[in-house]
Design an enzyme around this catalytic site. Structure first.
Site, PDB file in Angstrom:
ATOM      1  N   GLY A   1      33.768  38.637  37.998  1.00 23.88           N
ATOM      2  CA  GLY A   1      33.705  38.071  39.336  1.00 23.88           C
ATOM      3  C   GLY A   1      34.960  38.348  40.153  1.00 23.88           C
ATOM      4  O   GLY A   1      35.554  39.429  40.068  1.00 23.88           O
ATOM      5  N   SER A   2      35.370  37.357  40.900  1.00 28.10           N
ATOM      6  CA  SER A   2      36.476  37.550  41.857  1.00 28.10           C
ATOM      7  C   SER A   2      37.823  37.803  41.203  1.00 28.10           C
ATOM      8  O   SER A   2      38.784  38.188  41.888  1.00 28.10           O
ATOM      9  CB  SER A   2      36.581  36.330  42.776  1.00 28.10           C
ATOM     10  N   THR A   3      37.931  37.600  39.876  1.00 27.48           N
ATOM     11  CA  THR A   3      39.198  37.921  39.214  1.00 27.48           C
ATOM     12  C   THR A   3      39.461  39.431  39.217  1.00 27.48           C
ATOM     13  O   THR A   3      40.562  39.870  38.875  1.00 27.48           O
ATOM     14  CB  THR A   3      39.206  37.406  37.758  1.00 27.48           C
ATOM     15  N   MET A   4      38.461  40.245  39.636  1.00 26.71           N
ATOM     16  CA  MET A   4      38.652  41.689  39.761  1.00 26.71           C
ATOM     17  C   MET A   4      39.289  42.081  41.083  1.00 26.71           C
ATOM     18  O   MET A   4      39.820  43.200  41.227  1.00 26.71           O
ATOM     19  CB  MET A   4      37.312  42.421  39.639  1.00 26.71           C
TER      20      MET A   4
END
EC number: 3.4.16.4
Length: 584
Positions: free
Chosen positions: A306-309
Site C-alpha cells: 500500500g502507501s508504504t511504497m
C-alpha cells in the site's frame, strides 16, 4: 522211620529249595572305575579352563556380551546477541524395555502401564509387535520423577537410557525465529532447522559388557568421545523481542485482528534485533499447528504494501533529476482516469508539492510521478531497494515477494505500483527497504546472526535523496500528517502509514484491511527501523495510523531507551505531539 532218615530227607529238601545268588563284584568295580575316570576328567577340565584357557574363555564371554553403544551428544545452545540462552539441551532419561526379558504377566504390566500413563493392553501390544527385538522405547525423555517411579518397580527388562531434551526459556516470544526440535533432537522449524548441522553434536561410541538382562555392567573402552554441537549467537536482542511481542500481542487482541507481525532492524548493520508474530505457540508444549501457528509470518507471508511504497516512488522521481521536493504536482480534482480505471484521493488536495504527496499520502500525486518515469527505470529502482528479491537470511520457507517484470505492466499497473498495489512483500523486505532510507542510501545484507564485524553495504540511492525522503517522512508523524500516533517523546520519527484493501476471490474487499506502519528513529541519525503489520483489524479502527502506528510508538520508545540512544528532539512540541498520538 528212624530219626536219622528223617533228618537226611529234610536236608535234601532244603538243598532243592536253595537258589544260587549272582555275584555283583565285577559290576561294582566297573562302576567305580567309570566314576573315577569321570572325576579325573572333570578335575582336569576345571584345571584346564581355570588355568590354561582363562584368556580364551574370557575373550569368548566378552565377545558374546560385548556391545558397542552410542553416547548422546549435547546439541549446541542458541543465544541472543548478548549471550542470553534461547534454546538449551538438558540431560534426561528415556525408559526402554527388552521384550525378550520383560514378562507379559499382568502382575508386571499393570503397575508399569499405570506408572507410564498407558493402557495395559496398549503396552502389551507394543511389546508383542516387537517381541523379536531386544530394545524398544516405552517413553522418551521423561521427567526425573517419572523415571525414578518406574525404576522403583524393579521390573526385569526395563531400564533407563540417558538422552538430551531441548528447552526454550523464552517460550512463545522467540518460537517463530528459534523453532523447535523433534524427539530425536533434530531441527523441525525455524533456525533449529536452518542450522541443524551446525547445532547437532556428533554422538560418541563406547564398548560395554551387558549382563543377561541387557544392562551395561562394565565400560570396556571409549571408541569415540561425544562432541557437543556448536553454539549459535543470534542478532536478536532479548529485551527488544519481549517488548515488541508484548505490544503486538496487545494490539492484535485489542483490535480483534486475525494476525500480526513486527520487525526491528539495526539501521547501521542490517541485523534483525526483533522479529515477532501473532498468533504464536509454546515450543515447550504441544506441537499443534492449527491455524498456521508455526509460520514465521514476518518472513513467509506476503502482502501488498500500500502507501508504504510511496516514499520509494518519490525517491525514484528525485533520482531521475526531473523533480525536487518543492516541485508542484496538480492533483485536482482529487481523481483521474487511467484507461478504464479511476485513481482517487480521499479528498481534493489541489496543487501540492512532492513533499506533500508523502505527507498527505496522495494516490493521484504518486501515480502521476510514476507514470512520468519510464517503466524499466521504475522497475529497476524498486528492485534495487530489495522488492521482489529474497533477503537471503537462510530461514526455511522465506518468501521472495513479487515484483512483476516491467515488460508485463499495463498502464494501470504502472500507476498502481506507485502506491503499493500490484506487488507483494514480506514485513522483513519492507523493513530492509526502509533501512536504505535510514542508512543514507546504503543497503546492508539482512542477518539473523550476530555480526562481529561491520558489514559492507551497497549504495543503491544517493545520500541526498535518502535524506530528502526522510525529511518528508518526518512530516507524516506530525500533527498534520497521517500518523501522529507514531511519535516518540524526545525523538524525531520518520515513517509512513499504509491501509491496504485485502484481495478476495471477487477482487479487493471493502471491509477487510491490512494496517501497516514503517518508520525509523531518531530521524536525524536513524538507529532503528521498524515495520508493524496487523492483518484484518475488526474492532472498528483499521487505518495504519490508528492501529499499527501506536505499536511502533510504544516499542520504539522502549527500544531507544534500552539501547541508550540519545534524544534528538527535546522540544515541548515533540512531547505534546507524542502525548496526543498516544490517545489516538
Amino acid at each position: 522211620m528212624s530219626g536219622k532218615k528223617r533228618q537226611k530227607r529234610a536236608e535234601k529238601a532244603l538243598k532243592k529249595e536253595k537258589v544260587a545268588l549272582p555275584s555283583y563284584r565285577a559290576r561294582r568295580w566297573t562302576l567305580l572305575a567309570l566314576m573315577g575316570v569321570a572325576s579325573v576328567a572333570l578335575v582336569w577340565r576345571a584345571v584346564d579352563q581355570q588355568i590354561f584357557e582363562t584368556d580364551f574363555l574370557q575373550t569368548e564371554g566378552e565377545r558374546r556380551h560385548l556391545r558397542v553403544v552410542e553416547m548422546s551428544a549435547h546439541r549446541g545452545m542458541i543465544n541472543d546477541r548478548y549471550g542470553e540462552p534461547l534454546a538449551i539441551s538438558t540431560p534426561v532419561d528415556s525408559i526402554w524395555a527388552n521384550p525378550r526379558v520383560l514378562s507379559p504377566d499382568r502382575r508386571v504390566l499393570v503397575p508399569l502401564a499405570k506408572a507410564l500413563g498407558k493402557e495395559t493392553n496398549e503396552l502389551r501390544r507394543l511389546l508383542a509387535q516387537r517381541s523379536n527385538r531386544s530394545f524398544v522405547y516405552l517413553q522418551r525423555r521423561v521427567n526425573p520423577d517419572l523415571a525414578e517411579k518406574v525404576m522403583a518397580l524393579d521390573i526385569d527388562g526395563v531400564e533407563l537410557q540417558r538422552e538430551f531434551r531441548r528447552y526454550y526459556p523464552a517460550g512463545e516470544v522467540f518460537s517463530h525465529v528459534v523453532g523447535f526440535t523433534n524427539v530425536d533432537d533434530q531441527g523441525q522449524e525455524g533456525l533449529e532447522l536452518a542450522f541443524d548441522q551446525w547445532l547437532q553434536g556428533t554422538p560418541g561410541k563406547k564398548r560395554v559388557i551387558r549382563d543377561g538382562r541387557a544392562r551395561a555392567v562394565k565400560d570396556v573402552e571409549s571408541i569415540r568421545k561425544p562432541l557437543p554441537g556448536k553454539e549459535l549467537h543470534l542478532s536478536l536482542d532479548r529485551r527488544l523481542q519481549f517488548l515488541a511481542y508484548r505490544e503486538l500481542k496487545g494490539a492484535v487482541k485489542h483490535h480483534k485482528a486475525k494476525s500480526g507481525s513486527a520487525v526491528i532492524l539495526d539501521a547501521r548493520t542490517g541485523e534483525v534485533l526483533a522479529m515477532v508474530n501473532q498468533p504464536s505457540y509454546n515450543p515447550n508444549g504441544s506441537k499443534d499447528a492449527r491455524g498456521g501457528r508455526f509460520r514465521n509470518r514476518a518472513l513467509t507471508d506476503v502482502f501488498e504494501p500500500g502507501s508504504t511504497m510511496k516514499p520509494f516512488t518519490v525517491a525514484a522521481a528525485l533520482e531521475s533529476g526531473r523533480y525536487r521536493p518543492s516541485t508542484a504536482i496538480d492533483t485536482t480534482p482529487g481523481f483521474y482516469k487511467v484507461g478504464r480505471h479511476q485513481i482517487k484521493d480521499i479528498r481534493n488536495y489541489g496543487k501540492i508539492d512532492v513533499s506533500t504527496v508523502i505527507r498527505k499520502s496522495s494516490n493521484v500525486g504518486a501515480s502521476k510521478l510514476a507514470l512520468d518515469l519510464p517503466r524499466e527505470e521504475l522497475w529497476s529502482y524498486f528492485f534495487k531497494m530489495g522488492f521482489g528479491d529474497p533477503t537471503n537470511t537462510g530461514f526455511p520457507g522465506e518468501a521472495g515477494g513479487q515484483l512483476t517484470p516491467h515488460v508485463q505492466w499495463s498502464k494501470i499497473d504502472h500507476a498502481t505500483l506507485s502506491f503499493g498495489y500490484g506487488l507483494s512483500v514480506t514485513p522483513l523486505q519492507l523493513a530492509r527497504a526502509y533501512a536504505v532510507l535510514a542508512a543514507d542510501g546504503i543497503k546492508f545484507p539482512i542477518s539473523l546472526l550476530r555480526l562481529d564485524e561491520e558489514p559492507r553495504g551497497e549504495r543503491v540511492m544517493r545520500a541526498e535523496v535518502a535524506k530528502n525522503v526522510r525529511q518528508m517522512l518526518k512530516a507524516v508523524v506530525s500533527a498534520e500528517g497521517t500518523a501522529p500516533a507514531a511519535a516518540v517523546p524526545g525523538y524525531q520519527v520518520a515513517g509512513k502509514t499504509g491501509t491496504v484493501k485485502k484481495i478476495t476471490s471477487g477482487g479487493y474487499s471493502e471491509d477487510k484491511y491490512l494496517a501497516v506502519f514503517a518508520g525509523m528513529a531518531p530521524a536525524s541519525d536513524p538507529r532503528l527501523v521498524m515495520v508493524v503489520m496487523i492483518d484484518e483489524p475488526r474492532a472498528g479502527k483499521y487505518y495504519g495510523g490508528q492501529v499499527a502506528a501506536p505499536v511502533f510508538s510504544k516499542v520504539m520508545a522502549g527500544a531507544l531507551r534500552l539501547l541508550n540512544v540519545a534524544p534528538d528532539d527535546l522540544s515541548a512540541d515533540s512531547v505534546r505531539l507524542a502525548g496526543l498520538g498516544a490517545e489516538q
